[in-house]
Structures are given as C-alpha cells and as structure tokens.
Design a protein around this motif. Sequence first.
Motif, short mmCIF file in Angstrom:
data_model
loop_
_atom_site.label_atom_id
_atom_site.label_comp_id
_atom_site.label_asym_id
_atom_site.label_seq_id
_atom_site.Cartn_x
_atom_site.Cartn_y
_atom_site.Cartn_z
N ILE A 143 0.83 -1.20 0.00
CA ILE A 143 0.00 0.00 0.00
C ILE A 143 0.87 1.25 0.00
N ALA A 144 1.93 1.23 0.80
CA ALA A 144 2.82 2.39 0.88
C ALA A 144 3.53 2.64 -0.45
N PRO A 164 0.15 3.47 -3.62
CA PRO A 164 -0.99 3.95 -2.82
C PRO A 164 -2.25 4.33 -3.59
N ASP A 165 -2.16 4.54 -4.89
CA ASP A 165 -3.29 5.14 -5.61
C ASP A 165 -4.60 4.37 -5.47
N PHE A 224 -5.49 2.30 -3.26
CA PHE A 224 -5.92 2.22 -1.87
C PHE A 224 -6.39 3.58 -1.35
N LEU A 225 -5.76 4.64 -1.82
CA LEU A 225 -6.17 5.99 -1.43
C LEU A 225 -7.60 6.26 -1.90
N ASP A 246 -2.58 12.41 -1.02
CA ASP A 246 -1.68 11.28 -0.84
C ASP A 246 -1.88 10.68 0.55
N ILE A 247 -1.25 9.55 0.76
CA ILE A 247 -1.37 8.84 2.03
C ILE A 247 -0.82 9.68 3.19
N SER A 264 -2.97 4.86 7.93
CA SER A 264 -3.98 4.31 7.02
C SER A 264 -3.52 3.03 6.34
N ALA A 265 -2.25 2.93 5.97
CA ALA A 265 -1.75 1.74 5.30
C ALA A 265 -1.88 0.52 6.21
#
Length: 204
Positions: A113-114, A117-118, A120-121, A162-163, A174-175
């Motif tokens: 995810i890190a 991220p797209d 998942f964001l 962004d995350i 969040s991740a």
Amino acid sequence: TYLIQSPMEGNNMQPRRTGAGREDVDPLEGEEWARVLEHSGSGVILAVSENKLHLIRLRERPGVEKQIIGSRVYFGSDVNQREAIAEPLGMTRYRDLSNMSKGNLSVVIAEIIADFPDAFLSFFNRAGNLSLKMHAFELLSGIGPSKAREMVSTRGRKGWKDIASLDSSCSIDSATLLAERMAEEISDTKVEPRLVDLLLRQEV
C-alpha cells in the motif's frame, strides 16, 4: 447505501478482463510481481501478489540466496527477469500458509500500500455509508462512528492528495489499518464487505 461513491478511475492496479467470460479469467492474469511472505529454504517461496493480493507459491531458482520478508520478486512471463524465481506454482489458500506467513501478511500488504498507494487511497477518498448508522471507515480497526465523521469532515470534497496528508490530517496509519482489514478478508472469505475485491479484483 453505498461503499464507494464513484467508480475508480486511473487505477493501474485493477485487473483487465480477457475476451472470455469472468469464469475463464486466470486470477493471476496480469500479475508479475509479488512480495515474499516466507522463504524457508524448502525450494518454495510463499508470497502475496502485488496487484490483486493473491496468495501464491513460487519455486525458487537453484542456488538463490534467501529472500527476506517483504522482498519484491518477479515471476512474470519474461524468464530473463526472474532473478529469484524459477516458475510460479500457482495460488494457495490462507489455511495452508505457515504461521510465519500468516503473521507477515498484514505487514507485507502495508508495504505494498505504501509503495502503490493510488488504488488504496481511492477507498479513503470515495468511501461512503454502508447503512444509515455505519460508514465504511468503520470497517477499519479502531475507527468508530465519531472518528469516521471526523474523517469525512476532514476529507471534504476534494479528498486527500496522498497517504501522507491523509495520515497527518486524521492522525492514523492508514496503510496499516487497511492492510489489517484486507489480511482479515483474505484469511476469512466470509468477511463482508470485501475491500480487497472492491478495490483490486473487480472486473472492469
């Protein structure tokens, strides 16, 4: 009621539909990279695929050095790129993983995810109500009704870019939260709704 407010756009992590029907699509179609969950030296590497988070078994190349947890390995069709992998052996079930692999799953998903991220964001930017009393944010561990309302207010109409800005404005990791939820879904197919399917595995 709704979970995602609008279809995801610009997500290069979504699977592609083949010409045949859904039932004929190989779950690993388009998958080329995975993250190592365990490499015990038995000749087989247990891993999770990057795009759709499928649990897979990979045969190591003879003489390859031990891959550390979370290592990124290529198992795609270009044999010349397979530095650590001889061949993919197919998917595996959560219940067939070792305790070590099970324990590493959420940590490795958080790393994916890190790094990507797209897709998942989009969950955080578009998630909506599951019912009149519950928001989709409440699917995440430690997020209750009050925190969910706070996050929706902070998100506003534009969402987070962004995350990092998401985590900073909401005081969360969040991740890790999303990874824990997805690991739970992978471990128990009865868990609903399934964010791993909605975000990564839906046909387009």
